[in-house]
Design a protein around this motif. Structure first.
Motif, PDB file in Angstrom:
ATOM      1  N   PRO A 107      -4.667   3.163   4.042  1.00 56.88           N
ATOM      2  CA  PRO A 107      -5.975   2.617   3.246  1.00 56.88           C
ATOM      3  C   PRO A 107      -6.600   1.796   4.424  1.00 56.88           C
ATOM      4  O   PRO A 107      -5.971   1.347   5.179  1.00 56.88           O
ATOM      5  CB  PRO A 107      -5.780   1.917   2.082  1.00 56.88           C
ATOM      6  CG  PRO A 107      -4.346   1.620   2.016  1.00 56.88           C
ATOM      7  CD  PRO A 107      -3.602   2.520   2.887  1.00 56.88           C
ATOM      8  N   GLU A 129     -10.939  -0.921   1.964  1.00 60.31           N
ATOM      9  CA  GLU A 129     -10.146  -0.454   0.845  1.00 60.31           C
ATOM     10  C   GLU A 129      -9.553  -1.578  -0.088  1.00 60.31           C
ATOM     11  O   GLU A 129      -9.193  -1.857  -0.904  1.00 60.31           O
ATOM     12  CB  GLU A 129      -9.657   0.841   0.941  1.00 60.31           C
ATOM     13  CG  GLU A 129     -10.525   2.049   1.120  1.00 60.31           C
ATOM     14  CD  GLU A 129      -9.774   3.240   1.587  1.00 60.31           C
ATOM     15  OE1 GLU A 129     -10.374   4.567   1.075  1.00 60.31           O
ATOM     16  OE2 GLU A 129      -8.776   3.268   2.285  1.00 60.31           O
ATOM     17  N   LEU A 130      -8.498  -2.163   0.979  1.00 55.27           N
ATOM     18  CA  LEU A 130      -7.514  -3.175   0.650  1.00 55.27           C
ATOM     19  C   LEU A 130      -8.324  -4.393   0.045  1.00 55.27           C
ATOM     20  O   LEU A 130      -7.811  -4.944  -0.853  1.00 55.27           O
ATOM     21  CB  LEU A 130      -6.621  -3.376   1.935  1.00 55.27           C
ATOM     22  CG  LEU A 130      -5.703  -2.434   2.213  1.00 55.27           C
ATOM     23  CD1 LEU A 130      -4.883  -2.714   3.733  1.00 55.27           C
ATOM     24  CD2 LEU A 130      -4.659  -1.992   1.138  1.00 55.27           C
ATOM     25  N   GLN A 131      -9.368  -4.670   0.900  1.00 48.51           N
ATOM     26  CA  GLN A 131     -10.050  -6.007   0.325  1.00 48.51           C
ATOM     27  C   GLN A 131     -10.844  -5.723  -0.937  1.00 48.51           C
ATOM     28  O   GLN A 131     -10.791  -6.590  -1.889  1.00 48.51           O
ATOM     29  CB  GLN A 131     -11.568  -6.044   1.256  1.00 48.51           C
ATOM     30  CG  GLN A 131     -10.764  -6.925   2.660  1.00 48.51           C
ATOM     31  CD  GLN A 131     -12.205  -7.029   3.544  1.00 48.51           C
ATOM     32  OE1 GLN A 131     -12.723  -6.297   4.137  1.00 48.51           O
ATOM     33  NE2 GLN A 131     -11.764  -8.356   4.001  1.00 48.51           N
ATOM     34  N   LYS A 132     -11.225  -4.399  -1.161  1.00 46.29           N
ATOM     35  CA  LYS A 132     -11.844  -4.015  -2.401  1.00 46.29           C
ATOM     36  C   LYS A 132     -10.842  -4.108  -3.624  1.00 46.29           C
ATOM     37  O   LYS A 132     -11.298  -4.491  -4.893  1.00 46.29           O
ATOM     38  CB  LYS A 132     -12.648  -2.729  -2.332  1.00 46.29           C
ATOM     39  CG  LYS A 132     -13.333  -2.340  -3.617  1.00 46.29           C
ATOM     40  CD  LYS A 132     -14.202  -0.890  -3.325  1.00 46.29           C
ATOM     41  CE  LYS A 132     -15.011  -0.598  -4.425  1.00 46.29           C
ATOM     42  NZ  LYS A 132     -15.572   0.806  -4.540  1.00 46.29           N
ATOM     43  N   SER A 133      -9.562  -3.696  -3.318  1.00 51.13           N
ATOM     44  CA  SER A 133      -8.692  -3.725  -4.527  1.00 51.13           C
ATOM     45  C   SER A 133      -8.026  -4.991  -4.622  1.00 51.13           C
ATOM     46  O   SER A 133      -6.998  -4.961  -5.417  1.00 51.13           O
ATOM     47  CB  SER A 133      -7.717  -2.596  -4.079  1.00 51.13           C
ATOM     48  OG  SER A 133      -6.882  -2.744  -3.092  1.00 51.13           O
ATOM     49  N   LYS A 134      -8.334  -5.946  -3.599  1.00 46.87           N
ATOM     50  CA  LYS A 134      -7.917  -7.203  -3.662  1.00 46.87           C
ATOM     51  C   LYS A 134      -6.427  -7.243  -3.373  1.00 46.87           C
ATOM     52  O   LYS A 134      -5.494  -8.038  -4.011  1.00 46.87           O
ATOM     53  CB  LYS A 134      -7.882  -8.005  -5.217  1.00 46.87           C
ATOM     54  CG  LYS A 134      -9.471  -8.228  -5.245  1.00 46.87           C
ATOM     55  CD  LYS A 134      -9.498  -9.097  -6.560  1.00 46.87           C
ATOM     56  CE  LYS A 134     -11.102  -8.997  -6.857  1.00 46.87           C
ATOM     57  NZ  LYS A 134     -11.460 -10.013  -8.209  1.00 46.87           N
ATOM     58  N   ALA A 135      -5.857  -6.391  -2.500  1.00 45.13           N
ATOM     59  CA  ALA A 135      -4.602  -6.253  -2.201  1.00 45.13           C
ATOM     60  C   ALA A 135      -4.025  -7.286  -1.136  1.00 45.13           C
ATOM     61  O   ALA A 135      -3.136  -7.540  -0.979  1.00 45.13           O
ATOM     62  CB  ALA A 135      -4.158  -4.698  -1.781  1.00 45.13           C
ATOM     63  N   ARG A 152       5.848   3.338  -1.154  1.00 44.26           N
ATOM     64  CA  ARG A 152       4.954   2.243  -0.842  1.00 44.26           C
ATOM     65  C   ARG A 152       5.645   1.417   0.272  1.00 44.26           C
ATOM     66  O   ARG A 152       6.898   1.107   0.105  1.00 44.26           O
ATOM     67  CB  ARG A 152       4.728   1.272  -2.001  1.00 44.26           C
ATOM     68  CG  ARG A 152       3.872   2.378  -3.127  1.00 44.26           C
ATOM     69  CD  ARG A 152       3.505   1.474  -4.521  1.00 44.26           C
ATOM     70  NE  ARG A 152       2.451   0.459  -3.998  1.00 44.26           N
ATOM     71  CZ  ARG A 152       1.429   0.834  -3.961  1.00 44.26           C
ATOM     72  NH1 ARG A 152       0.892   1.954  -4.302  1.00 44.26           N
ATOM     73  NH2 ARG A 152       0.434  -0.140  -3.920  1.00 44.26           N
ATOM     74  N   MET A 174       0.966  -1.364   0.020  1.00 48.14           N
ATOM     75  CA  MET A 174      -0.125  -0.025  -0.043  1.00 48.14           C
ATOM     76  C   MET A 174       0.858   1.083  -0.033  1.00 48.14           C
ATOM     77  O   MET A 174       1.818   1.233   0.329  1.00 48.14           O
ATOM     78  CB  MET A 174      -0.975   0.010   1.167  1.00 48.14           C
ATOM     79  CG  MET A 174      -0.277   0.153   2.709  1.00 48.14           C
ATOM     80  SD  MET A 174      -1.478  -0.314   4.089  1.00 48.14           S
ATOM     81  CE  MET A 174      -1.398  -2.190   3.858  1.00 48.14           C
TER      82      MET A 174
END
Length: 391
Positions: A257, A261-267, A220, A184
């Motif tokens: 984030p 948000e991390l789940q939504k972006s599949k990070a 990052r 991230m």
């Protein structure tokens, strides 16, 4: 169709690619097989210790590795902050790097190919070929193709299809770490330390694990948590929630984030990391195990890349030596090599994990550690000196 090689290697991660590079340099006919198309990502902390950096240098990758973000020390939070500089030793780097696995693994794959190994991507190994005497004689691909070889190196991960196909039991009770991480952006200047947070709790229990913040450069970071399954309630832990709780303890001005948000972006990526040997002895007739298939990660820290590289290089060297001087039925030379280098450390590590799984003991040890001001005593007490410096 059946093709035959001196050595077939299942899995082209750091262990498999290191084994292929080592063996192919002797002129052996080596095939390196992986189910993925590279570049591909792998869940990992993305931090290279000095020892891992040293193995990559030995493989001729010093210039390539030097291009990535450099780390010069570790910061430990227990929860008080203290620093551990990487030691200066003759012939060894005093630094590590932050590098994404998609870049590291592709580099290692190409290095194996340059050494003479035949690389086959999108070639998924689903199990071993075994003769009537029980010796492994190759591997079966998902496509139905049989790849025959005088010896096989199973570097095919924590859920090794080769190991599962042989239905092996280990003489050692190794443990596994359960980890989750995400890459991230972070609102802070790039930094040069591997940051490790030892205070990691679940329902008031101190866990046998830690949280980390590893820099990748360019604004990052890789942030994650990991814990050993020696904790009796480990199955009750929601690792995503645990990561969110850990991130909530980090400075708000980093503007990280949210977990959503991390789940939504599949990070978010989770994985299991076998530690302290989960396949022992590390060979059977016709096959040697390396990397996660061996359970090669350090049992105290879970550091896996350096041990994957080391076990892969040892497996490649020992396999060719045994094939040249006796045949594929006996790879005792590999067992002796692994035992001589790691035996004492991994015995201590398995005991450490067993004890660390008791929250009261782990919590008390952390309080003692936090109350001591002497850096040398702290590093020895935690075994960080041997772990992070790569001894």
């Amino acid at each position: 169709m059946t093709r035959r090689y001196d050595l077939a290697i299942a899995g082209a991660g750091p262990a498999g690619s290191a084994a292929a590079w080592q063996a192919a340099r002797t002129g052996a006919r080596v095939v390196l097989l992986d189910k993925a198309e590279f570049p591909r990502d792998k869940p990992c902390g993305d931090g290279l210790t000095p020892r891992a950096t040293n193995y990559l240098q030995k493989m001729g990758l010093a210039d390539e590795i030097a291009k990535f973000h450099r780390v010069n020390r570790a910061k430990i939070y227990s929860p008080s902050e203290w620093e551990l500089s990487f030691p200066r030793r003759a012939g060894m780097p005093d630094h590590g790097h932050g590098i994404r696995r998609c870049e590291l693994d592709t580099m290692l794959l190409n290095n194996a190919a340059a050494a003479g190994a035949e690389v086959r991507q999108a070639a998924e190994v689903v199990g071993p070929l075994v003769d009537d005497d029980g010796r492994v004689t190759g591997v079966m691909l998902k496509s139905g193709e049989k790849v025959s070889a005088d010896a096989v190196i199973a570097a095919d991960g924590a859920y090794s299809p080769v190991k599962r196909g042989l239905k092996l039991e280990s003489q050692y009770n190794g443990y596994s770490a359960i980890a989750i991480r995400a890459e991230m952006p972070v609102n802070r200047p790039d930094f040069d330390s591997l940051d490790i947070h030892l205070k990691l709790r679940f329902r008031g229990d101190q866990l046998p694990g830690y949280g980390w913040v590893f820099p990748l450069g360019g604004g990052r970071v890789n942030i994650g948590v990991g814990y050993a399954n020696s904790y009796k309630h480990w199955k009750q832990i929601n690792s995503t929630q645990l990561l969110g709780e850990f991130m909530a303890t980090l400075p708000r001005d980093w503007e990280l984030p949210s977990i959503a948000e991390l789940q939504k972006s599949k990070a978010l990526q989770g994985w299991r990391l076998p530690m302290g040997f989960t396949a022992w002895p590390p060979w059977r007739p016709g096959v040697l195990f390396a990397g996660d298939a061996l359970g090669a990660a350090r049992p105290v820290s879970g550091a896996g890349i350096s041990k994957a590289l080391q076990s892969g290089m040892a497996a490649g060297e020992c396999a060719i030596a045994a094939l040249t001087n006796g045949g594929p039925a006996d790879f005792t030379n590999y067992q002796q090599t692994v035992q001589a280098v790691w035996g004492k450390e991994y015995r201590r590590g398995r005991l450490f994990n067993k004890v660390a799984g008791i929250p009261a003991l782990t919590g008390a040890a952390l309080k003692v550690l936090d109350s001591v001001n002497h850096p040398g005593f702290r590093t020895r007490l935690l075994l960080w000196e041997s772990t992070l410096s790569g001894r």
